[in-house]
Design an enzyme around this catalytic site. Structure first.
Site, short mmCIF file in Angstrom:
data_model
loop_
_atom_site.label_atom_id
_atom_site.label_comp_id
_atom_site.label_asym_id
_atom_site.label_seq_id
_atom_site.Cartn_x
_atom_site.Cartn_y
_atom_site.Cartn_z
N LEU A 59 -3.12 8.43 4.13
CA LEU A 59 -3.91 9.02 5.22
C LEU A 59 -3.03 9.72 6.26
O LEU A 59 -3.55 10.45 7.12
CB LEU A 59 -4.79 7.96 5.89
CG LEU A 59 -5.91 7.40 5.01
CD1 LEU A 59 -6.66 6.28 5.73
CD2 LEU A 59 -6.88 8.51 4.58
N ARG A 60 -1.71 9.49 6.17
CA ARG A 60 -0.71 10.24 6.95
C ARG A 60 -0.71 9.99 8.46
O ARG A 60 0.11 10.55 9.17
CB ARG A 60 -0.85 11.76 6.74
CG ARG A 60 -0.73 12.20 5.30
CD ARG A 60 0.65 11.95 4.73
NE ARG A 60 0.81 12.56 3.41
CZ ARG A 60 1.40 11.95 2.39
NH1 ARG A 60 1.91 10.73 2.53
NH2 ARG A 60 1.51 12.55 1.24
N ASN A 90 3.48 4.46 4.02
CA ASN A 90 4.59 5.39 4.28
C ASN A 90 4.23 6.43 5.33
O ASN A 90 4.35 7.64 5.12
CB ASN A 90 5.08 6.05 2.98
CG ASN A 90 4.05 6.93 2.30
OD1 ASN A 90 2.85 6.78 2.54
ND2 ASN A 90 4.49 7.83 1.46
N ASP A 150 5.32 2.07 -1.33
CA ASP A 150 4.99 3.25 -2.13
C ASP A 150 5.64 4.54 -1.60
O ASP A 150 5.68 4.79 -0.40
CB ASP A 150 3.49 3.47 -2.23
CG ASP A 150 3.20 4.67 -3.10
OD1 ASP A 150 3.57 4.64 -4.27
OD2 ASP A 150 2.68 5.67 -2.58
N HIS A 230 0.13 3.68 -9.88
CA HIS A 230 0.17 4.92 -10.67
C HIS A 230 0.98 4.86 -11.98
O HIS A 230 1.98 5.57 -12.13
CB HIS A 230 0.63 6.11 -9.83
CG HIS A 230 1.77 5.87 -8.88
ND1 HIS A 230 2.95 5.30 -9.27
CD2 HIS A 230 1.89 6.11 -7.55
CE1 HIS A 230 3.76 5.22 -8.23
NE2 HIS A 230 3.13 5.70 -7.17
N ASN A 276 4.74 12.43 -8.00
CA ASN A 276 5.63 11.33 -8.34
C ASN A 276 4.82 10.05 -8.57
O ASN A 276 4.18 9.59 -7.64
CB ASN A 276 6.64 11.12 -7.20
CG ASN A 276 7.65 10.05 -7.55
OD1 ASN A 276 7.73 9.64 -8.70
ND2 ASN A 276 8.39 9.59 -6.56
N ASP A 303 -4.07 7.97 -5.40
CA ASP A 303 -2.78 8.45 -4.85
C ASP A 303 -3.00 9.76 -4.10
O ASP A 303 -2.17 10.66 -4.16
CB ASP A 303 -1.70 8.58 -5.93
CG ASP A 303 -0.30 8.67 -5.32
OD1 ASP A 303 -0.16 8.61 -4.08
OD2 ASP A 303 0.67 8.80 -6.09
N HIS A 307 -0.51 17.15 1.77
CA HIS A 307 0.73 17.70 2.31
C HIS A 307 0.43 19.01 3.02
O HIS A 307 -0.38 19.82 2.54
CB HIS A 307 1.76 17.96 1.21
CG HIS A 307 2.40 16.70 0.68
ND1 HIS A 307 3.20 15.90 1.46
CD2 HIS A 307 2.37 16.13 -0.55
CE1 HIS A 307 3.63 14.87 0.73
NE2 HIS A 307 3.13 14.98 -0.48
O1 DOR Z 1 3.45 11.99 -5.41
C1 DOR Z 1 3.58 11.11 -4.58
N1 DOR Z 1 3.29 11.33 -3.29
N2 DOR Z 1 4.04 9.93 -4.96
C2 DOR Z 1 4.35 8.96 -4.09
O2 DOR Z 1 4.77 7.92 -4.50
C3 DOR Z 1 4.22 9.19 -2.65
C4 DOR Z 1 3.24 10.25 -2.37
C5 DOR Z 1 3.29 10.77 -0.96
O3 DOR Z 1 3.38 9.97 -0.04
O4 DOR Z 1 3.20 11.98 -0.79
ZN ZN Z 2 3.92 5.99 -5.40
#
Ligand code: DOR
Ligand code: ZN
Length: 425
Positions: A59-60, A90, A150, A230, A276, A303, A307
């Site tokens: 959710l950033r 994260n 994660d 994932h 990822n 996931d 961005h």
């Molecule tokens: O593709 C990914 N994006 N994999 C991750 O493990 C983290 C995530 C992200 O936080 O953007």
């Molecule tokens: Zn991940």
């Protein structure tokens, strides 16, 4: 509180029935129920599912509110049929203290569109050096049960062992991002023929499989709960199958993109397909689909990784990994599994709710159950337009694709968050 009478809905695709929602619960289920002052929802032709639960949502907020906020991500979730999401740790600052998880929890309550259940970091700052305050996060108002670094793997086996042991005290679970970092240094995409052709450094499946193999053994050794984020490779499925047959307490999730897309998508160097773990081969997607149907993989998790444009629309090597998922997940799952509604409810609602310990979610739609549900038009087909998504970001890999099934309405504790395909707040 307004009552809602949902008329003629097919619960899990069964015979049409009426559902009366009152005081946050399903008050009655039957046929020919009358309105008695309730607001009518004509659900002719629609399928009802228990509200979807996402184990893996970025959710950033706090930190990257330009990419997503708790509110915009919650809106995307509700539009995707979700009533609960687990918000990954994260963020910036990292959700590694009671203070930060409580902040995210409170923002979720304020947005009021889905239940936002914060995930706590396993290690301080996601640095993989020492354990975060797991106990304080568990006993905070956010009542954290899932812990995950994660984006990073808890690579140190001793730290992973300690984390698994620690969370047993409050029936917690460690959700591992399985990636042996020494095997993925500089990696850009799946290691294989396509990477060789494109000249991009490879992320070998063994980097994931080696960590899963190690961690199921650690979970067995300390008799604790492991969840694997994932899962992306056929080899990982085989290890999970072995671990489950042995009685090890492991659960696993797969993302919609790993069920549908392959590394061939990288051919145009469009970073929207950089993720990822990476998109892998058709043999992997086939194994993942079969494992999901069979139950070796327990749940679908998005996931959802929004961005900002400058982090995504650049050269492949510089682009951040990750793709949007909340608003398209159900359609992708219908695309790959077909309209198997009971199976979909199991993998996208009941089981993830159980893994996350969210007792108010993932319940069968019977009288007395919490009124957390979603109504889906199984006959709809829609074309994904990034500009129409509720997420603050635009990095969907499905732009221009026509997908089956669409969420028409979502109810959280008896109140609509989405009606006629529109978010209500
Ligand atoms: O593709 C990914 N994006 N994999 C991750 O493990 C983290 C995530 C992200 O936080 O953007
Ligand atoms: Zn991940």
């Amino acid at each position: 509180m307004t009552q809602y009478l949902i008329k003629g809905v097919r619960v899990l695709g069964g015979e049409p029935a009426d559902l009366l929602l009152r005081d946050g619960v399903i008050a009655e289920v039957g046929t020919g129920l009358d309105a008695r002052g309730a607001q009518l929802v004509d659900a002719d032709g629609l399928v009802a599912l228990p509200g979807l639960v996402d184990l893996h949502t970025h959710l950033r907020e706090p930190g990257r509110e330009d990419a997503e906020t708790v509110e915009t991500g919650s809106r995307a979730a509700a539009l995707g049929g979700y009533t609960a999401v687990c918000a990954m740790a994260n963020t910036d600052p990292v959700a590694d203290t009671a203070g930060v998880v409580e902040q995210v929890y409170r923002l979720g309550r304020e947005a009021g569109l889905v239940d936002v259940q914060p995930v706590g970091a396993v290690t301080v700052g996601l640095r993989g050096e020492r354990l975060a305050e797991l106990g304080a996060m568990a006993s905070s108002a956010a009542a954290v049960r899932i812990f995950s670094d994660d984006g990073h793997c808890v690579a140190d086996p001793r730290l992973m062992r300690r984390a698994l042991e620690y969370v047993k005290a409050f029936d917690g679970v460690i959700a591992q991002h399985a990636e042996e970092p020494r095997l993925t240094e500089g990696a850009q995409m799946h290691e294989g023929e396509v990477a060789t052709r494109l000249g991009l450094a490879g992320w070998p499946a063994v980097a994931e499989e080696a960590i899963i193999a190690r961690d199921v053994l650690l979970a067995e050794h300390v008799d604790s709960r492991l969840h694997v984020c994932h899962v992306s490779s056929a080899g990982s499925v085989e290890i999970l199958r072995w671990a489950k047959a042995r009685g090890i307490r492991v659960t696993a999730e797969v993302c919609p993109h790993h069920l549908l897309l392959t590394d061939e998508r990288a051919t145009g160097y469009d970073p929207v397909f950089k993720v990822n773990p990476p998109l892998r081969t058709a043999a992997d997607t086939a194994a993942l689909r079969a494992a999901l149907a069979e139950g070796v993989i327990d749940a679908v998790a998005t996931d959802h990784a929004p961005h900002a444009v400058e982090d995504k629309e650049c050269e492949w090597a510089y682009a951040r990994p990750g793709m949007l998922g909340l608003e398209t997940a159900l359609s992708i799952v219908v695309e790959v599994l077909g309209p198997r509604w009971d199976l979909i409810a199991e993998r996208m609602s009941r089981t993830p709710a159980r893994i996350a310990g969210l007792s108010g979610h993932g319940q069968d739609l019977v009288a007395g159950a919490p009124a957390n549900l979603t109504l889906v038009d199984p006959a709809a087909r829609w074309t994904v337009d990034p500009a129409e998504l509720a997420s603050r970001s635009r990095n969907t890999p499905y732009a221009g694709m026509t997908l089956p099934a669409r969420v028409v309405a979502t109810f959280l504790r008896g109140a609509p968050t989405v009606l006629d395909g529109k978010a209500l707040r």
